[in-house]
Write a protein that holds these residues in place. Structure first.
Motif, PDB file in Angstrom:
ATOM      1  N   VAL A 191      -5.631   4.121  -5.904  1.00  0.00           N
ATOM      2  CA  VAL A 191      -4.494   4.077  -4.984  1.00  0.00           C
ATOM      3  C   VAL A 191      -3.552   2.941  -5.385  1.00  0.00           C
ATOM      4  CG1 VAL A 191      -3.762   3.759  -2.576  1.00  0.00           C
ATOM      5  CG2 VAL A 191      -5.894   4.992  -3.083  1.00  0.00           C
ATOM      6  N   LEU A 192      -2.274   3.269  -5.518  1.00  0.00           N
ATOM      7  CA  LEU A 192      -1.253   2.244  -5.735  1.00  0.00           C
ATOM      8  C   LEU A 192      -0.999   1.508  -4.429  1.00  0.00           C
ATOM      9  CD1 LEU A 192       1.117   4.574  -7.692  1.00  0.00           C
ATOM     10  CD2 LEU A 192       0.331   2.389  -8.633  1.00  0.00           C
ATOM     11  N   TYR A 193      -0.805   0.197  -4.499  1.00  0.00           N
ATOM     12  CA  TYR A 193      -0.473  -0.546  -3.290  1.00  0.00           C
ATOM     13  C   TYR A 193       0.380  -1.759  -3.628  1.00  0.00           C
ATOM     14  CZ  TYR A 193      -4.017  -4.177  -4.292  1.00  0.00           C
ATOM     15  OH  TYR A 193      -4.740  -5.206  -4.853  1.00  0.00           O
ATOM     16  N   LEU A 229       2.045   4.745   4.124  1.00  0.00           N
ATOM     17  CA  LEU A 229       1.608   5.684   3.084  1.00  0.00           C
ATOM     18  C   LEU A 229       2.772   6.606   2.759  1.00  0.00           C
ATOM     19  CD1 LEU A 229      -0.647   7.083   1.340  1.00  0.00           C
ATOM     20  CD2 LEU A 229      -1.057   8.557   3.326  1.00  0.00           C
ATOM     21  N   TYR A 230       3.216   6.593   1.518  1.00  0.00           N
ATOM     22  CA  TYR A 230       4.311   7.454   1.098  1.00  0.00           C
ATOM     23  C   TYR A 230       3.709   8.735   0.536  1.00  0.00           C
ATOM     24  CZ  TYR A 230       9.059   8.393  -0.649  1.00  0.00           C
ATOM     25  OH  TYR A 230      10.316   8.919  -0.867  1.00  0.00           O
ATOM     26  N   THR A 316       1.481   1.934   0.289  1.00  0.00           N
ATOM     27  CA  THR A 316       0.511   2.616  -0.567  1.00  0.00           C
ATOM     28  C   THR A 316       1.003   3.999  -1.001  1.00  0.00           C
ATOM     29  OG1 THR A 316      -0.675   3.740   1.241  1.00  0.00           O
ATOM     30  CG2 THR A 316      -1.414   1.502   0.670  1.00  0.00           C
ATOM     31  N   MET A 317       0.491   4.460  -2.128  1.00  0.00           N
ATOM     32  CA  MET A 317       0.685   5.831  -2.595  1.00  0.00           C
ATOM     33  C   MET A 317      -0.593   6.285  -3.298  1.00  0.00           C
ATOM     34  SD  MET A 317       4.547   6.506  -3.999  1.00  0.00           S
ATOM     35  CE  MET A 317       4.718   5.109  -5.091  1.00  0.00           C
ATOM     36  N   GLY A 338      -0.210  -3.313  -7.234  1.00  0.00           N
ATOM     37  CA  GLY A 338      -1.640  -3.337  -7.493  1.00  0.00           C
ATOM     38  C   GLY A 338      -2.220  -1.944  -7.560  1.00  0.00           C
ATOM     39  N   TYR A 339      -3.433  -1.859  -8.066  1.00  0.00           N
ATOM     40  CA  TYR A 339      -4.129  -0.579  -8.135  1.00  0.00           C
ATOM     41  C   TYR A 339      -5.565  -0.799  -7.701  1.00  0.00           C
ATOM     42  CZ  TYR A 339      -4.798   4.233  -9.561  1.00  0.00           C
ATOM     43  OH  TYR A 339      -5.030   5.590  -9.539  1.00  0.00           O
ATOM     44  N   MET A 340      -5.999  -0.038  -6.702  1.00  0.00           N
ATOM     45  CA  MET A 340      -7.328  -0.254  -6.132  1.00  0.00           C
ATOM     46  C   MET A 340      -8.140   1.033  -6.167  1.00  0.00           C
ATOM     47  SD  MET A 340      -6.523  -0.402  -2.031  1.00  0.00           S
ATOM     48  CE  MET A 340      -5.869   1.010  -1.132  1.00  0.00           C
ATOM     49  N   PRO A 341      -9.464   0.912  -6.114  1.00  0.00           N
ATOM     50  CA  PRO A 341     -10.318   2.095  -6.050  1.00  0.00           C
ATOM     51  C   PRO A 341     -10.005   2.908  -4.793  1.00  0.00           C
ATOM     52  CG  PRO A 341     -11.617   0.147  -6.520  1.00  0.00           C
ATOM     53  CD  PRO A 341     -10.257  -0.335  -6.130  1.00  0.00           C
TER      54      PRO A 341
END
Length: 485
Positions: A191-193, A229-230, A316-317, A338-341
């Motif tokens: 997930v992008l954030y 959330l987009y 987030t996206m 950032g990029y998260m699990p």
């Protein structure tokens, strides 16, 4: 993009990588379509400069054409003269000169191989049309074709056994023991954030479950001006991106997507523990129902959203890691991206699905010289261009490096989907077609339906999942596929 721990990638092979903090406590140790094809077509022409095949596991190439494993980049075929054409979907990298710069570097080593390129805007549709007419050149990114048709269109790179020693995700376009595709880059599904938005919202720990994620989206709404959330609803294909989290992410099973899914009677039921396909799509449904998305989902803008996430207008996206570099480059706040699990935990562990993006493929009807030049170019692009790394991609080269953006994945178990069982290679394609649900195969409309239903209250998520189950069961019955309850 890099990761660590024991990673089950490619075929059955495991690889180790390095990453950082995956939230959620006890993580276990530890980055667009399916297909196949049988016998390879043999070309009539010969090329005496091709090296001899000394590997007993090697594929049977068209006569005179070297396999991928037989080529040493920078040493072999540096005097080859050929002119090849490559069509692709990366219109942004065509326009900004990235591809031209890579080809210029390639020509420093291979000065007599001319590479013509064409970026195609509506690639998914146009590439299939060109494939059917043969009007596409020598290299293309494989569109959504049946695996059983691979040998009709494409030259195998090598045997799967050999390719698995060279690249990760060699089995994505495998059929009959031959590997027909090489990913131009690979993705991990997270997930992008925006880090600054999370901080302003008071989020101090990355979410690890759907419930935690929805709570964090509410914090973003309550404490910031950002869109939590987009959805990217209007683009369509961005909705289909949610399908990529089925299997490994939702149940920790890398055999589910291509082996068990088609045989499962009720894959869309709620397990009741914040896991599974149901809760994957519950995130989207509940986010829409609770006004945690953009004000008007019908007017989302794919190009515009990149700068919006970069500058903190979006929290987030849900997109693969391929999108990370585009978000970083879209404004002056790249360090905030950032990029998260993906926020789902199965038995105390967060799982990350990693796999290849679009795959290079070589025209089976090209001349031997052009096939050889294409083989050399693809291997140079994989090993020397740096494109995968610079795009924030999970490494394709088995000896390659991952970028720092994967730091948040440390502690997660990273796996790739295993291929279908022998004799069942077409089952998922058949089920997708018959059920019209098209998981990971352009099934955008079914996910858009979730947004529409949640926004209008016309259907509950349970209604939609029941409808999907009926379509799935009807397809199983029609196709005569054994079902396990």
């Amino acid at each position: 993009m890099k990761l660590r721990k024991v990673l089950a990638l490619g075929m059955a092979a495991m690889m180790t990588l390095s990453l950082v903090a995956c939230g959620g406590g006890n993580g276990a140790a530890t980055d667009s379509s399916s297909n196949d094809g049988a016998a390879t077509q043999q070309a009539a022409d010969t090329n005496d400069t091709a090296p001899a095949d000394t590997n007993s596991d090697s594929a049977a190439p068209a006569e005179g054409v070297p396999t991928y494993s037989q080529i040493t980049v920078g040493q072999d075929y540096t005097d080859l003269t050929a002119s090849i054409k490559w069509i692709h979907h990366k219109t942004d990298r065509e326009e900004d000169g990235t591809i031209a710069k890579m080809i210029a570097e390639f020509n420093k080593v291979y000065p007599n191989i001319t590479v013509e390129t064409e970026g195609v805007t509506d690639y998914a549709e146009d590439s299939l049309l060109r494939l059917s007419t043969g009007d596409w050149g020598d290299i293309m990114f494989i569109p959504a074709v049946d695996k059983s048709d691979l040998s009709t269109y494409f030259q195998p790179f090598d045997s799967l056994a050999n390719m698995s020693k060279e690249i990760n995700f060699a089995d994505a376009w495998e059929f009959g023991g031959q590997s027909y595709g090489v990913p131009y880059m690979a993705n991990a599904q997270g997930v992008l954030y925006n880090k600054a938005v999370f901080e302003a919202a008071g989020i101090t720990k990355l979410p690890t479950t759907p419930t935690e994620f929805l709570d964090d989206l509410q914090l973003i709404k309550d404490n910031t001006d950002a869109i939590p959330l987009y959805t990217n609803y209007a683009a369509g294909w961005t909705m289909g991106a949610w399908d990529a989290y089925i299997g490994i992410v939702t149940d920790g099973d890398n055999t589910f997507m291509n082996q068990k899914f088609v045989h499962t009677a009720s894959p869309f039921d709620d397990p009741g523990d914040d896991t599974g396909i149901y809760n994957l799509y519950r995130i989207l449904y509940d986010a829409v129902a609770n006004d945690l998305i953009e004000e008007d989902y019908t007017t989302t803008d794919w190009e515009g959203c990149k700068a919006m996430l970069n500058n903190g207008e979006i929290g987030t996206m849900v997109l693969g890691s391929w999108a990370y570099a585009q978000m970083v480059e879209a404004g002056d706040h790249g360090d905030d991206v950032g990029y998260m699990p993906f926020p789902m935990t199965v038995g105390g562990t967060q799982y990350v699905a990693a796999g290849g993006d679009y795959n290079f493929a070589i025209n089976v009807n090209s001349s031997d010289d052009n096939k050889t030049a294409a083989m050399v170019f693809v291997k140079w692009m994989t090993e020397e261009s740096g494109w995968c790394y610079n795009e924030g991609g999970y490494t394709v080269d088995i000896n390659g490096q991952n970028p720092d953006m994967y730091a948040a994945f440390d502690g997660c178990t990273v796996m790739s989907d295993q291929p279908a069982l022998a004799g069942e290679e077409t089952y998922l394609n058949d089920m997708n077609s018959e059920s019209e649900l098209s998981f990971n195969a352009g099934g955008n409309a079914k996910v858009q339906r979730i947004v529409e239903a949640a926004a209008t209250g016309s259907e509950t998520l349970d209604d939609i999942m029941a409808d999907w189950t009926k379509a799935w069961n009807d397809a199983q019955d029609y196709l005569g596929i054994d079902v396990n309850n």
